[in-house]
Design a protein around this motif. Sequence first.
Motif, mmCIF file in Angstrom:
data_model
loop_
_atom_site.group_PDB
_atom_site.id
_atom_site.type_symbol
_atom_site.label_atom_id
_atom_site.label_comp_id
_atom_site.label_asym_id
_atom_site.label_seq_id
_atom_site.Cartn_x
_atom_site.Cartn_y
_atom_site.Cartn_z
ATOM 1 N N PHE A 51 0.853 -1.180 0.000
ATOM 2 C CA PHE A 51 0.000 0.000 0.000
ATOM 3 C C PHE A 51 0.893 1.236 0.000
ATOM 4 N N ILE A 52 0.654 2.149 -0.930
ATOM 5 C CA ILE A 52 1.382 3.419 -0.981
ATOM 6 C C ILE A 52 0.416 4.524 -0.591
ATOM 7 N N ASP A 53 0.653 5.150 0.540
ATOM 8 C CA ASP A 53 -0.192 6.237 1.026
ATOM 9 C C ASP A 53 0.383 7.575 0.558
ATOM 10 N N GLU A 54 -0.504 8.562 0.342
ATOM 11 C CA GLU A 54 -0.085 9.901 -0.101
ATOM 12 C C GLU A 54 0.806 9.817 -1.342
ATOM 13 N N VAL A 55 0.354 9.069 -2.319
ATOM 14 C CA VAL A 55 1.172 8.825 -3.515
ATOM 15 C C VAL A 55 1.465 10.112 -4.276
ATOM 16 N N GLN A 56 0.611 11.140 -4.096
ATOM 17 C CA GLN A 56 0.825 12.391 -4.824
ATOM 18 C C GLN A 56 2.120 13.094 -4.404
ATOM 19 N N ASP A 57 2.698 12.706 -3.268
ATOM 20 C CA ASP A 57 3.916 13.354 -2.791
ATOM 21 C C ASP A 57 5.185 12.787 -3.410
ATOM 22 N N PHE A 58 5.076 11.684 -4.131
ATOM 23 C CA PHE A 58 6.269 11.116 -4.760
ATOM 24 C C PHE A 58 6.685 11.985 -5.939
ATOM 25 N N GLY A 59 7.954 12.387 -5.935
ATOM 26 C CA GLY A 59 8.479 13.230 -7.002
ATOM 27 C C GLY A 59 9.933 12.892 -7.277
ATOM 28 N N PHE B 266 -4.548 17.004 -5.766
ATOM 29 C CA PHE B 266 -4.559 18.423 -5.432
ATOM 30 C C PHE B 266 -4.039 18.705 -4.024
ATOM 31 N N GLN B 267 -3.701 17.667 -3.284
ATOM 32 C CA GLN B 267 -2.998 17.876 -2.014
ATOM 33 C C GLN B 267 -1.498 17.693 -2.197
ATOM 34 N N HIS B 268 -1.022 17.827 -3.414
ATOM 35 C CA HIS B 268 0.417 17.778 -3.653
ATOM 36 C C HIS B 268 1.031 19.107 -3.208
ATOM 37 N N THR B 269 1.523 19.129 -1.975
ATOM 38 C CA THR B 269 2.151 20.335 -1.425
ATOM 39 C C THR B 269 3.629 20.125 -1.128
ATOM 40 N N PHE B 270 4.072 18.885 -1.109
ATOM 41 C CA PHE B 270 5.473 18.554 -0.866
ATOM 42 C C PHE B 270 5.903 17.503 -1.881
ATOM 43 N N ASP B 271 7.200 17.384 -2.093
ATOM 44 C CA ASP B 271 7.757 16.296 -2.888
ATOM 45 C C ASP B 271 8.675 15.475 -1.997
ATOM 46 N N ASN C 273 -2.890 24.584 -3.909
ATOM 47 C CA ASN C 273 -3.017 23.279 -3.257
ATOM 48 C C ASN C 273 -2.969 23.405 -1.743
ATOM 49 N N LYS C 274 -2.101 24.287 -1.238
ATOM 50 C CA LYS C 274 -2.023 24.489 0.214
ATOM 51 C C LYS C 274 -3.308 25.117 0.740
ATOM 52 N N LEU C 275 -3.887 26.030 -0.044
ATOM 53 C CA LEU C 275 -5.161 26.626 0.359
ATOM 54 C C LEU C 275 -6.270 25.576 0.350
ATOM 55 N N TYR C 276 -6.237 24.693 -0.625
ATOM 56 C CA TYR C 276 -7.189 23.575 -0.685
ATOM 57 C C TYR C 276 -7.072 22.706 0.564
ATOM 58 N N VAL C 277 -5.844 22.421 0.979
ATOM 59 C CA VAL C 277 -5.630 21.650 2.205
ATOM 60 C C VAL C 277 -6.234 22.380 3.395
ATOM 61 N N ALA C 278 -5.973 23.689 3.486
ATOM 62 C CA ALA C 278 -6.475 24.464 4.622
ATOM 63 C C ALA C 278 -8.005 24.489 4.649
#
Length: 340
Positions: A136-144, A168-173, A313-318
Amino acid sequence: MDKSVILAVAGSGKTTHLVNKLDAEHRFLIITYTINNVSNLKSRIAKRFQCSPQNIHLVSYFNFLYSFCYKPILHQKIMAKGINFEPCRNRFARGIDRYRGPDSRLYSNRIAKLLEEQGAMNDVQERISKYFDYVFIDEVQDFGGHDFNFLKGILKANVNAVCVGDYFQHTFDTSRDGTVNRTLHDDYNAYKTQFLSMGLAVDEDTLRNSHRCSPSVCSYVSNSLGIQIESNRTDETKISFVEEQGHADRILTEDCIVKLFYRESSKYPGQSKNWGETKGEDRYNDVCIVLNDTTLKSYKKGSLHKLASQTKNKLYVALTRAKGDIYFVPETLYKRHKAT
């Protein structure tokens, strides 16, 4: 083997979905990016099984990369002593010096590339297939960076795989290195195509509605940010703009209302955080979103959807932390409270 990626929305129950897919019969490897996510998953797993099951291996990404992949395969050859999370500053570095610093630690943004360059990927895949039935890969959008290429290698292992994330929660890599996968998150459809080319089924339905956010919040996010999200709830909540100093000050003193700043939240009193730092958190009711000069101008012009992608994306998270009401407050009203 079944392999899929579930593209979710905020508050749709990504963690719950993964935890519910666990059982006592199979061997699971769960990889997530941050230590906070590890803690969250650990507590959810313990709550479900009333213990820490031996068949479930939960690990942060860099712990997995170093301890499970690098150490048993390359350590005797490279002899590194840990991870350096600062990028290589020596642009003339060649050979192993491109991957290992003078302190003998590996540069975090190049460990995946080192494993690939040293021909270790087959060994990594064999180790995963030997010890696990599911990945299982969690928070896959953070992979860069090189890590996204490494992810492709992991998913070739002879195991069932489920990746979960919110584009759209890609805020970090996980890492960056020059131009490697720099445009990975520039286009949603192109991003989906990456997974299709890996042979993964793309699931946009299972986690498409938010349990956390009200229809009011979901409608605001969809209309103002251009990020489509719907709610499983039927109740409405309030979204308001605060202009009066006294009202803003009262919100600041209310510990039950978290204050979310674009940055430098630590310089403000009370329960305060930066927008992006709250990703993965699900414990807030009412939320105060503090708008700096740039986002305030966009808010007043009705052009929040035109913000730079990382800011949007950060505003979306907030915004999507709120289970209850949302208050927008100009940062200028809080300048008097900011520590110097």
